[in-house]
Design a protein around this motif. Structure first.
Motif, PDB file in Angstrom:
ATOM      1  N   LEU A  94       8.938   1.286   3.482  1.00 58.13           N
ATOM      2  CA  LEU A  94       9.968   0.450   2.864  1.00 58.13           C
ATOM      3  C   LEU A  94      10.992   1.290   2.107  1.00 58.13           C
ATOM      4  CD1 LEU A  94       7.811  -2.520   1.534  1.00 58.13           C
ATOM      5  CD2 LEU A  94       9.069  -2.355   3.680  1.00 58.13           C
ATOM      6  N   GLU A  95      10.561   2.401   1.515  1.00 59.36           N
ATOM      7  CA  GLU A  95      11.508   3.285   0.834  1.00 59.36           C
ATOM      8  C   GLU A  95      12.474   3.913   1.831  1.00 59.36           C
ATOM      9  OE1 GLU A  95       9.043   6.011  -1.308  1.00 59.36           O
ATOM     10  OE2 GLU A  95       8.791   4.642  -3.006  1.00 59.36           O
ATOM     11  N   LYS A  96      11.973   4.299   3.012  1.00 59.49           N
ATOM     12  CA  LYS A  96      12.851   4.872   4.037  1.00 59.49           C
ATOM     13  C   LYS A  96      13.873   3.852   4.515  1.00 59.49           C
ATOM     14  CE  LYS A  96      10.361   6.727   7.308  1.00 59.49           C
ATOM     15  NZ  LYS A  96       9.619   7.543   8.264  1.00 59.49           N
ATOM     16  N   ALA A  97      13.524   2.555   4.485  1.00 62.13           N
ATOM     17  CA  ALA A  97      14.436   1.497   4.930  1.00 62.13           C
ATOM     18  C   ALA A  97      15.272   0.931   3.774  1.00 62.13           C
ATOM     19  CB  ALA A  97      13.631   0.380   5.573  1.00 62.13           C
ATOM     20  N   ASN A  98      15.166   1.514   2.576  1.00 60.22           N
ATOM     21  CA  ASN A  98      15.925   1.091   1.389  1.00 60.22           C
ATOM     22  C   ASN A  98      15.704  -0.372   1.031  1.00 60.22           C
ATOM     23  OD1 ASN A  98      17.106   3.655   1.018  1.00 60.22           O
ATOM     24  ND2 ASN A  98      18.622   3.183   2.592  1.00 60.22           N
ATOM     25  N   VAL A  99      14.506  -0.859   1.190  1.00 62.12           N
ATOM     26  CA  VAL A  99      14.201  -2.258   0.880  1.00 62.12           C
ATOM     27  C   VAL A  99      14.140  -2.485  -0.625  1.00 62.12           C
ATOM     28  CG1 VAL A  99      12.430  -4.047   1.102  1.00 62.12           C
ATOM     29  CG2 VAL A  99      13.023  -2.634   3.059  1.00 62.12           C
ATOM     30  N   PHE A 100      13.649  -1.509  -1.383  1.00 59.84           N
ATOM     31  CA  PHE A 100      13.501  -1.689  -2.823  1.00 59.84           C
ATOM     32  C   PHE A 100      14.850  -1.811  -3.524  1.00 59.84           C
ATOM     33  CE2 PHE A 100       9.392   0.274  -1.727  1.00 59.84           C
ATOM     34  CZ  PHE A 100       8.577  -0.758  -2.171  1.00 59.84           C
ATOM     35  N   THR A 121       0.857  -1.178   0.000  1.00 64.23           N
ATOM     36  CA  THR A 121       0.000   0.000   0.000  1.00 64.23           C
ATOM     37  C   THR A 121       0.899   1.235   0.000  1.00 64.23           C
ATOM     38  OG1 THR A 121      -0.115   0.027   2.406  1.00 64.23           O
ATOM     39  CG2 THR A 121      -1.851  -1.193   1.237  1.00 64.23           C
ATOM     40  N   ASP A 122       0.313   2.407  -0.183  1.00 70.02           N
ATOM     41  CA  ASP A 122       1.112   3.638  -0.257  1.00 70.02           C
ATOM     42  C   ASP A 122       1.910   3.880   1.022  1.00 70.02           C
ATOM     43  OD1 ASP A 122       0.189   4.109  -2.811  1.00 70.02           O
ATOM     44  OD2 ASP A 122      -1.437   5.423  -2.136  1.00 70.02           O
ATOM     45  N   THR A 123       1.281   3.676   2.173  1.00 76.64           N
ATOM     46  CA  THR A 123       1.960   3.907   3.449  1.00 76.64           C
ATOM     47  C   THR A 123       3.092   2.914   3.658  1.00 76.64           C
ATOM     48  OG1 THR A 123      -0.138   4.686   4.356  1.00 76.64           O
ATOM     49  CG2 THR A 123       1.609   4.182   5.922  1.00 76.64           C
TER      50      THR A 123
END
Length: 86
Positions: free
Chosen positions: A71-77, A64-66
């Motif tokens: 996940l972007e803040k944790a660099n998962v992508f 979901t967006d949240t």
């Protein structure tokens, strides 16, 4: 479709959330397929099971967006892209 989304728990006005993998048709606080992490918006604390999240994303789960923002803040992508290119 499998979604990565937040499941609410905690007292009134003191909510915390678990990041879970669930079917998109199930209700918000229903039974998850797998619990993947924790998020507390009051303290901005996160605890993630990154290998399990990467595996779910590679299998086609949609965040979901949240959850995507968390996940972007944790660099998962970046880890998903790195493991996909190998």
């Amino acid at each position: 479709m499998i979604k990565l989304r937040l499941k609410r728990y905690g007292k009134k006005r003191e909510a915390s959330y678990r990041i879970v993998a669930m079917k998109s048709t199930s209700r918000r606080d229903g039974r998850p397929l797998e619990e993947l992490g924790f998020y507390n918006p009051r303290t901005d604390e996160t605890k993630l099971d990154i290998p399990a999240i990467v595996q779910r994303l590679q299998q086609g789960a949609q965040p979901t967006d949240t959850v995507r923002h968390i996940l972007e803040k944790a660099n998962v992508f970046e880890q998903v892209r790195a493991s996909a290119s190998q």
